[in-house]
Design a protein around this motif. Structure first.
Motif, short mmCIF file in Angstrom:
data_model
loop_
_atom_site.label_atom_id
_atom_site.label_comp_id
_atom_site.label_asym_id
_atom_site.label_seq_id
_atom_site.Cartn_x
_atom_site.Cartn_y
_atom_site.Cartn_z
N VAL A 255 31.81 -46.59 42.60
CA VAL A 255 32.44 -46.04 41.39
C VAL A 255 33.31 -44.83 41.72
O VAL A 255 34.44 -44.71 41.24
CB VAL A 255 31.36 -45.68 40.34
CG1 VAL A 255 31.99 -44.94 39.16
CG2 VAL A 255 30.65 -46.93 39.85
N GLY A 286 32.63 -42.60 34.59
CA GLY A 286 31.84 -43.34 35.56
C GLY A 286 31.32 -42.46 36.67
O GLY A 286 30.17 -42.60 37.11
N GLY A 289 28.48 -40.61 35.31
CA GLY A 289 27.35 -41.52 35.12
C GLY A 289 26.61 -41.82 36.40
O GLY A 289 25.37 -41.79 36.44
N VAL A 290 27.34 -42.11 37.48
CA VAL A 290 26.65 -42.43 38.74
C VAL A 290 26.05 -41.18 39.37
O VAL A 290 25.03 -41.27 40.07
CB VAL A 290 27.59 -43.15 39.73
CG1 VAL A 290 28.00 -44.51 39.20
CG2 VAL A 290 28.80 -42.30 40.10
N ASN A 315 28.17 -44.82 31.79
CA ASN A 315 28.60 -45.95 32.61
C ASN A 315 29.13 -47.12 31.78
O ASN A 315 30.16 -47.70 32.12
CB ASN A 315 27.45 -46.43 33.50
CG ASN A 315 27.22 -45.52 34.68
OD1 ASN A 315 28.15 -45.18 35.39
ND2 ASN A 315 25.99 -45.11 34.90
#
Length: 412
Positions: A255, A286, A289-290, A315
């Motif tokens: 990502v 993203g 999120g990761v 995500n």
């Protein structure tokens, strides 16, 4: 039925996806069962957008035309009904058979989709023939490399759908490898393995052409393999020590690498359109999120329910959702509409509302997690407020997006 019919059905998938998005955001704001929200998000919103654009893009990227042009018309009612059934099943008072019917319809629709693409690509399964014009001959190596991962996308879709059916339909044999997947692992297979990997594979072909720029090949070489392996390791090793850390690291690498590649494209390009800004906000979401997910895997932050939900929404709504929205605004520009509000300004407002809403949710979740025990009550109240504000903002953005998409479709 030919290309026009496929185009019409592709739009119907995208329209259904937009409606599922609104339903998901309304359900999130109302605080309904998390399994309902995940079903609306993954099976409804994300994967219907994937189906719609895959029917129109994947065959052409393999220098083919869809061989079974009736497939989208058979597929659409099956997965739409399946997603509704899977979303309704966890609700109290819903008959037990609803989940089984939904899972069966979903699996049947996926079987039609995979069969149609597999038959179309049967003599070019790895995508060596790319349909790339001579004018873009320099893009062929990346195009071939990206095509090779589309079969992996279909494999993840089959495994995730089989696991879904095995969870509801008793006669379906639960293979040992799939029996222990459970709800969360299956969602990771479908969201990360199917949707995110297809975003990577198609994105490395689509966005350079939209932006008239070239992706750094080193990042392409890293992102696609990591994005192909990461979901399997993550689903298998979820909360299982070293496997969890390895899977989270691979997915984060994919990502973040894709985000960097898109950022390079954006900087190199002279084009500035609302869809491109949507994708930019999406890849930034993203990354957040990761990073949250990686903090769970490395043990740096306890996976509280608020942070787990923020991770999911960053995500799925942020990365996948805003990337889908950006591509949708590029394929179906709001400015072609003649209805009130059909403008880039409205589209930008939809992106801003979703982005701000996600930041509000993340901020509230982090405040609750990082607050000391003495401030737990205060932090809990603050988190609830920020989550409510964030989800209301995201619902507003979803309504604007759906209104623009459905309005444009109604006039074309």
């Amino acid at each position: 039925m030919g290309a026009r019919a496929v185009t019409r059905w592709s739009r119907r998938f995208v329209a259904a996806s937009a409606l599922f998005l609104v339903a998901w955001q309304a359900a999130a704001l109302a605080g309904v069962d998390r399994r309902v929200r995940v079903a609306l998000a993954v099976y409804g919103f994300v994967l219907h957008a994937v189906f719609g654009k895959a029917y129109s893009l994947v065959p052409s990227y393999f220098d083919r035309s869809l061989a079974l042009t009736r497939a989208p018309g058979v597929h659409f009612p099956l997965t739409a009904l399946g997603a509704v059934g899977l979303a309704a099943a966890p609700r109290s008072g819903v008959p037990e058979g609803v989940g089984a019917v939904g899972a069966f319809c979903w699996a049947a629709g996926v079987a039609v989709f995979v069969a149609a693409l597999a038959w179309t690509l049967r003599d070019n399964p790895t995508g060596r023939e790319t349909g790339t014009s001579d004018a873009n001959a320099d893009r062929r190596p990346v195009d071939r490399f990206a095509n090779a991962f589309v079969p992996v996308v279909l494999a993840y879709l089959l495994v995730g759908s089989y696991a879904t059916a095995a969870g509801y339909v008793t006669p379906v044999p639960a293979l040992p490898e799939l029996a222990s997947l459970g709800f969360a692992r299956t969602a990771h297979l479908l969201a990360a393995g199917t949707a995110a990997l297809l975003v990577f594979a198609v994105g490395f072909r689509l966005f350079p052409r939209f932006l008239v720029a070239s992706s750094p090949r080193a990042l392409v070489a890293v992102v696609l393999p990591a994005g192909a392996v990461g979901p399997a390791v993550l689903a298998w090793g979820l909360y299982r020590g070293p496997w969890f850390r390895a899977g989270a690291a691979l997915e984060a690498l994919a990502v973040v690498g894709f985000a960097l590649a898109y950022a390079v494209l954006f900087v190199r390009s002279e084009r500035r359109r609302v869809g491109f800004y949507a994708v930019l906000v999406g890849v930034a979401s993203g990354v957040l999120g990761v990073l949250v997910g990686l903090s769970f895997a490395l043990g740096g932050v306890a996976p509280s329910s608020a942070l787990v939900e923020a991770h999911f929404r960053l995500n799925v709504l942020g990365f996948l959702g805003l990337t889908i929205a950006g591509a949708t605004y590029q394929f179906y520009p709001p400015t072609v509409g003649t209805f009130h509000g059909a403008s880039d300004r409205t589209a930008l407002a939809s992106v801003s509302l979703v982005g701000v809403g996600l930041l509000a949710e993340l901020g509230g979740a982090l405040a609750s997690t990082l607050a000391g025990r003495q401030a737990a009550t205060w932090a809990g109240a603050q988190t609830a407020t920020w989550v409510l504000v964030g989800r209301a903002s995201a619902l507003g953005g979803a309504l604007l997006f759906a209104g623009l998409v459905l309005g444009v479709f109604a006039e074309r």
